[in-house]
Design a protein around this motif. Structure first.
Motif, PDB file in Angstrom:
ATOM      1  N   ASN A  11       0.748  -1.232   0.007  1.00 10.92           N
ATOM      2  CA  ASN A  11      -0.059   0.010   0.043  1.00 10.92           C
ATOM      3  C   ASN A  11       0.810   1.344   0.010  1.00 10.92           C
ATOM      4  N   MET A  12       2.000   1.441   0.783  1.00  6.44           N
ATOM      5  CA  MET A  12       2.911   2.264   0.802  1.00  6.44           C
ATOM      6  C   MET A  12       3.793   2.536  -0.813  1.00  6.44           C
ATOM      7  N   ILE A  13       3.982   1.384  -1.256  1.00  9.49           N
ATOM      8  CA  ILE A  13       4.219   1.727  -2.663  1.00  9.49           C
ATOM      9  C   ILE A  13       3.563   2.091  -3.604  1.00  9.49           C
ATOM     10  N   PHE A  14       2.091   1.499  -3.604  1.00  4.75           N
ATOM     11  CA  PHE A  14       1.197   2.197  -4.311  1.00  4.75           C
ATOM     12  C   PHE A  14       1.019   3.734  -4.144  1.00  4.75           C
ATOM     13  N   ALA A  15       0.820   4.171  -3.071  1.00  5.74           N
ATOM     14  CA  ALA A  15       0.741   5.545  -2.439  1.00  5.74           C
ATOM     15  C   ALA A  15       1.565   6.510  -2.946  1.00  5.74           C
ATOM     16  N   SER A  16       3.054   5.896  -2.600  1.00  5.67           N
ATOM     17  CA  SER A  16       4.232   6.819  -2.937  1.00  5.67           C
ATOM     18  C   SER A  16       4.600   7.169  -4.353  1.00  5.67           C
ATOM     19  N   TRP A  17       4.240   6.093  -5.321  1.00  5.20           N
ATOM     20  CA  TRP A  17       4.414   6.045  -6.549  1.00  5.20           C
ATOM     21  C   TRP A  17       3.372   6.504  -7.315  1.00  5.20           C
ATOM     22  N   SER A  18       2.275   6.907  -6.789  1.00  7.45           N
ATOM     23  CA  SER A  18       1.042   7.019  -7.634  1.00  7.45           C
ATOM     24  C   SER A  18       0.704   8.379  -8.096  1.00  7.45           C
ATOM     25  N   GLY A  19       1.749   9.255  -7.999  1.00  6.40           N
ATOM     26  CA  GLY A  19       1.784  10.750  -8.472  1.00  6.40           C
ATOM     27  C   GLY A  19       0.844  11.536  -7.741  1.00  6.40           C
ATOM     28  N   ASP A  20       0.331  11.268  -6.628  1.00  5.53           N
ATOM     29  CA  ASP A  20      -0.595  12.216  -5.828  1.00  5.53           C
ATOM     30  C   ASP A  20       0.191  12.444  -4.700  1.00  5.53           C
ATOM     31  N   PRO A  21       0.222  13.681  -4.203  1.00  5.99           N
ATOM     32  CA  PRO A  21       0.905  14.201  -3.149  1.00  5.99           C
ATOM     33  C   PRO A  21       0.300  13.529  -1.674  1.00  5.99           C
ATOM     34  N   LYS A  22      -0.974  13.457  -1.816  1.00 10.70           N
ATOM     35  CA  LYS A  22      -1.741  12.882  -0.642  1.00 10.70           C
ATOM     36  C   LYS A  22      -1.342  11.300  -0.500  1.00 10.70           C
ATOM     37  N   GLY A  23      -1.195  10.684  -1.434  1.00 14.45           N
ATOM     38  CA  GLY A  23      -0.600   9.187  -1.277  1.00 14.45           C
ATOM     39  C   GLY A  23       0.702   9.160  -0.604  1.00 14.45           C
ATOM     40  N   LEU A  24       1.823  10.216  -1.121  1.00 13.90           N
ATOM     41  CA  LEU A  24       3.037  10.099  -0.380  1.00 13.90           C
ATOM     42  C   LEU A  24       2.781  10.659   1.381  1.00 13.90           C
ATOM     43  N   GLU A  25       1.829  11.632   1.390  1.00 10.84           N
ATOM     44  CA  GLU A  25       1.533  11.977   2.906  1.00 10.84           C
ATOM     45  C   GLU A  25       1.144  10.716   3.685  1.00 10.84           C
ATOM     46  N   PHE A  26       0.399   9.658   3.188  1.00  8.81           N
ATOM     47  CA  PHE A  26      -0.211   8.618   3.913  1.00  8.81           C
ATOM     48  C   PHE A  26       1.019   7.854   4.054  1.00  8.81           C
ATOM     49  N   ALA A  27       1.992   7.654   2.991  1.00 10.73           N
ATOM     50  CA  ALA A  27       3.134   6.800   2.988  1.00 10.73           C
ATOM     51  C   ALA A  27       4.083   7.247   4.058  1.00 10.73           C
ATOM     52  N   CYS A  28       4.220   8.394   4.076  1.00  6.26           N
ATOM     53  CA  CYS A  28       5.126   9.143   5.463  1.00  6.26           C
ATOM     54  C   CYS A  28       4.495   8.955   6.853  1.00  6.26           C
ATOM     55  N   SER A  29       3.187   9.037   6.834  1.00  3.88           N
ATOM     56  CA  SER A  29       2.622   8.853   8.133  1.00  3.88           C
ATOM     57  C   SER A  29       2.555   7.567   8.778  1.00  3.88           C
ATOM     58  N   ILE A  30       2.816   6.347   8.172  1.00  3.11           N
ATOM     59  CA  ILE A  30       2.867   5.018   8.492  1.00  3.11           C
ATOM     60  C   ILE A  30       4.183   4.523   8.543  1.00  3.11           C
ATOM     61  N   LYS A  31       5.073   5.333   7.935  1.00  2.00           N
ATOM     62  CA  LYS A  31       6.704   4.890   7.699  1.00  2.00           C
ATOM     63  C   LYS A  31       7.170   4.189   8.933  1.00  2.00           C
ATOM     64  N   SER A  32       7.125   5.079  10.229  1.00  2.00           N
ATOM     65  CA  SER A  32       7.842   4.705  11.271  1.00  2.00           C
ATOM     66  C   SER A  32       7.031   3.425  11.944  1.00  2.00           C
ATOM     67  N   LEU A  33       5.901   3.545  11.645  1.00  2.00           N
ATOM     68  CA  LEU A  33       4.852   2.017  12.294  1.00  2.00           C
ATOM     69  C   LEU A  33       5.395   1.163  11.449  1.00  2.00           C
TER      70      LEU A  33
END
Length: 834
Positions: A428-450
């Motif tokens: 899910n983080m891969i999908f969001a980070s490379w989706s081209g959507d800045p909101k997707g990247l924000e989601f990936a960053c929010s759960i990276k530490s988890l």
């Protein structure tokens, strides 16, 4: 437009040189069409065009059945009539005439003495296929044919053998004349029953079918992967099944033809793999760096099959289970795809994405038993590769909803977190980070530490299980569980490294957290089918697996170590992060010792590729993969890491976080001062050249059509810095008042020779940026590629605009000022076109 004097205009060519009738050979037309790249001349313009493709590497004619490419249309037709004759193609007339008719039984007489000579038809066919440029493999096959004929002539066999199977060249066209029998005592190349490799006519559409679509004119076919989704075209009985049905990546692990040859195939030396499916032409094990090298004795070469839903009962069980989770309450219009579409997504994931990050185990993956969060995450990425973005986003959100529901449970413990939750979160983080959507990247960053905390807890449990065995070797089932944990951990580590490389994010996993962990095994061992525990222990004992610390210390001591292709990707990621940390430290400018050690480690890593663990698992993806995609990806990261030692494009990476192409382009332009002209910079530019050379040799249009599905997203991500550095270095060379050195001129000219004159509209720096952006925008799977493509488009326009503002734009047909100041010869002048 090229105005070079050695390329005359078409209208002037007939009258340029008046031939003398006395010297004109009867029957030979005048060779008035000259090649613009060399001194060869031709009597017809189409012959010149065909020859010039040997310089441009263009192969515009593509087979719609197997995606082989050719420089001429008649070669494509011959390929269709020979290779695909049993699937709808018509045999060539010459082939039909050469087929021996049934002869009545006659008394045997002494065979006349054969004249030992090479078949002229063979020579002509090789020359036509390669347009005069015969590579080593073709030459080796020609010598093999000569050897076979010589042996047969000396033996003077009395008993005529049956007609042998037709041997094929690497592009699947017939190579040699079969009129001479091949002796069983001289078989440097195995005679395989090729007919068994060709699939029989298909009457029912397959769920995992891949069809080929054609774009462009009739004379310039460009094939593009497109997957059947909602509708599946009914195949014609005269057509071959699509790619995934014909080659074992989507079917059985071993083709029927190879199953019958197992154990009886002679050792034949290096094979001649094809870009689509190299392994039927080889024996193994093979080097993952170059499939053509076989470091061991003959044994079957396999490719893991893509898991599929085998029955309606299994599909209904999945459908009912997902419906019970009430995903539609959070995701509007959510509905699981049909069984055919689900199988297509599974095939796309395991055939196109899995090889670049192989943490799943295909043999033990059963869709009906897979937890819903993980299954939906896999299907979401598979849907991206089938170009069904709407369904991909629905599946992605559905998986996120289920994972969040698990994480919000009050009994959640990161140490006891199931492996499938980590794998689902990673996808899910891969999908969001490379989706081209800045909101997707924000989601990936929010759960990276988890996610980092979850894999750390899982790693702790792995060490506890290993300590409990007290040195005893694990069973195959236990090893699969442990290796799955290790591979998931390393996949997270590599993904976090790519986020640092792309967005300049601080790494969430440090090297000290896993230095005592074993590196991942080879793909052969990971996909091994074991019959009993004794044979498993034997395979495990023979494999080479070392810890990360041992591999790391070897690199910094200048001693190459032996490990797997996946481990190679892990180690270059570790070196990249060390370079990143070094450049972020305050002592980086004064710490010359550390930088020297990093350079030594990078050189040792490159040398260690020659020792890479052999594989019997190969991946049938298109060129330029000479070996396993993990090696191809690792080389992309290596080039980026080498460049990072000299140039830091931190502002560009940070601008990319917000996915605004104009802002990214502005950051690229403002980075001009970071690219210096020095001797070390020429080495960096060489790495940039290596990156763009891969694309140029394959053809930019061809790569634009195929790289989105056949290459990893890591390539455009790693190439971002390299292309910015290359274009800015070219810009400085073209506009600086300081004269260019001989080394800089040589590098400039080498880069320019990659492109046609027609493609260079203004300056070479602008051309590089524009063509790279066009390639990224051609076919898009991951949205981040389009963001980068648009950024390069605006960046190339800004380079031209900056030239206009500074008044440094040259006039038509004028050479670059810095070039002429060095007294460059006419061959090095840069012609510009407006």
């Amino acid at each position: 437009m090229d105005t070079s004097p050695d390329v005359p205009a078409a209208a002037e060519a007939p009258t340029a040189v008046a031939p003398t009738p006395a010297r004109k050979t009867p029957g030979l037309p005048e060779k008035k069409y000259k090649c613009q790249f060399c001194s060869r001349a031709f009597s017809r313009s189409e012959h010149r065009s065909r020859h010039e493709r040997s310089h441009t590497k263009e192969r515009p004619f593509k087979c719609l059945k197997c995606r082989s490419t050719f420089v001429r249309r008649d070669l494509l037709l011959r390929h269709d009539r020979t290779v695909h004759a049993k699937d709808g193609g018509t045999p060539l007339v010459s082939e039909v005439k050469r087929r021996p008719a049934a002869k009545p039984a006659t008394p045997k007489t002494a065979a006349p003495k054969r004249n030992l000579e090479l078949d002229t038809a063979t020579l002509e066919q090789i020359e036509a296929s390669s347009d005069g440029m015969v590579d080593l493999e073709t030459a080796a096959m020609l010598m093999t044919d000569f050897h076979h004929k010589a042996t047969a002539a000396m033996a003077a066999q009395e008993n005529e053998l049956d007609e042998p199977p037709v041997p094929y060249s690497p592009d699947h066209t017939t190579m040699f004349d079969n009129s001479v029998p091949y002796l069983s005592s001289a078989l440097p190349m195995p005679q395989m029953p090729w007919d068994t490799f060709m699939a029989q006519p298909v009457n029912q559409p397959k769920a995992h079918s891949i069809s080929s679509s054609v774009s462009g004119s009739q004379d310039s076919h460009v094939s593009q992967l497109s997957f059947n989704s909602a509708s599946t075209a009914q195949p014609n009985h005269n057509q071959l099944p699509p790619l995934m049905e014909r080659y074992p990546s989507g079917g059985d692990a071993l083709a029927p033809g190879l199953q019958s040859l197992t154990g009886s195939m002679p050792i034949s030396g290096p094979g001649t793999p094809n870009g689509l499916s190299p392994w039927p032409f080889m024996t193994g094990p093979v080097s993952p760096v170059d499939y053509r090298r076989s470091p061991g004795p003959s044994q079957p070469i396999t490719s893991p099959k893509a898991p599929q839903i085998q029955s309606d009962e299994e599909y209904n069980r999945i459908y009912e289970h997902i419906n019970q989770l009430n995903i539609e309450q959070s995701v509007s219009d959510f509905q699981l795809q049909s069984r055919t579409e689900v199988n297509a997504c599974l095939s796309a994931y395991f055939n196109l994405f899995h090889h670049h990050m192989p943490f799943m185990h295909p043999e033990s993956f059963h869709p009906g038993d897979t937890p819903a969060p993980l299954l939906l995450a896999i299907l979401s990425i598979g849907a991206l590769y089938t170009f069904n973005q709407d369904q991909a986003y629905r599946l992605h959100i559905g998986s996120k909803v289920l994972v969040n529901g698990f994480l919000q449970n009050k009994d959640f413990d990161s140490r006891k977190c199931p492996l499938y939750i980590m794998q689902s979160t990673l996808l899910n983080m891969i999908f969001a980070s490379w989706s081209g959507d800045p909101k997707g990247l924000e989601f990936a960053c929010s759960i990276k530490s988890l996610l980092a905390q979850m894999v750390a807890g899982n790693l702790y449990e792995l060490k506890s299980r290993s300590d409990a065995r007290e040195g005893a070797p694990p069973t195959h089932e236990a090893w699969l569980e442990d290796e799955g944990c290790r591979r998931t951990y390393y996949a997270v580590y590599i993904f976090f490294g790519m986020m640092t490389l792309t967005y300049n994010h601080t790494p969430a996993i440090s090297f000290g957290e896993f230095d005592s962990l074993d590196l991942p095994s080879s793909e052969s061992l990971w996909n091994l089918e074991v019959s009993d525990e004794d044979s498993w222990r034997e395979h495990l004992t023979r494999s080479t697996i070392i810890t990360v610390r041992v591999a790391h210390d070897s690199l910094f001591q200048g001693e190459p170590a032996r490990y797997s292709a996946f481990a190679t990707r892990v180690m270059i990621n570790a070196l990249f992060l060390e370079v990143w940390n070094h450049k972020r430290s305050f002592e980086a400018l004064q710490d010359v010792v550390t930088e020297y050690k990093l350079r030594l480690a990078l050189e040792t890593w490159e040398h260690s590729l020659e020792l890479c663990e052999p594989e019997t698992i190969v991946v049938p993806l298109t060129a330029p993969h000479k070996g396993h995609p993990l090696i191809f990806n690792a080389m992309a990261a290596y080039r980026n890491t080498r460049a990072r030692l000299e140039v830091d494009l931190k502002p560009v990476q940070e601008a990319l976080r917000y996915h605004q192409p104009y802002e990214v382009a502005a950051a690229m332009i403002n980075a001009r001062g970071r690219v210096k002209r020095s001797q070390e910079m020429i080495k960096v530019v060489q790495e940039c050249f290596n990156c763009i050379e891969i694309v140029a040799l394959q053809g930019i249009k061809s790569v634009g059509k195929t790289s989105a599905t056949n290459w990893s997203v890591e390539h455009p991500l790693c190439g971002l810095d390299l292309m910015v550095i290359l274009s800015l270095w070219l810009y400085r060379l073209e506009h600086d008042e300081e004269p260019a050195t001989e080394e800089e001129l040589a590098m400039y000219n080498k880069i320019r020779n990659l492109f046609d004159d027609d493609s260079i509209e203004t300056k070479l720096s602008t051309t590089v940026a524009r063509l790279w952006g066009d390639m990224l925008n051609d076919v898009v799977v991951w949205g981040i590629s389009q963001v980068m493509g648009d950024s390069f488009k605006y960046y190339s326009q800004a380079l031209v605009g900056h030239e206009d503002e500074t008044g440094m734009r040259t006039s038509p047909s004028a050479s670059t000022p810095t070039m002429s100041s060095q007294g460059v010869t006419e061959s090095l002048e840069i012609e510009t076109v407006f």
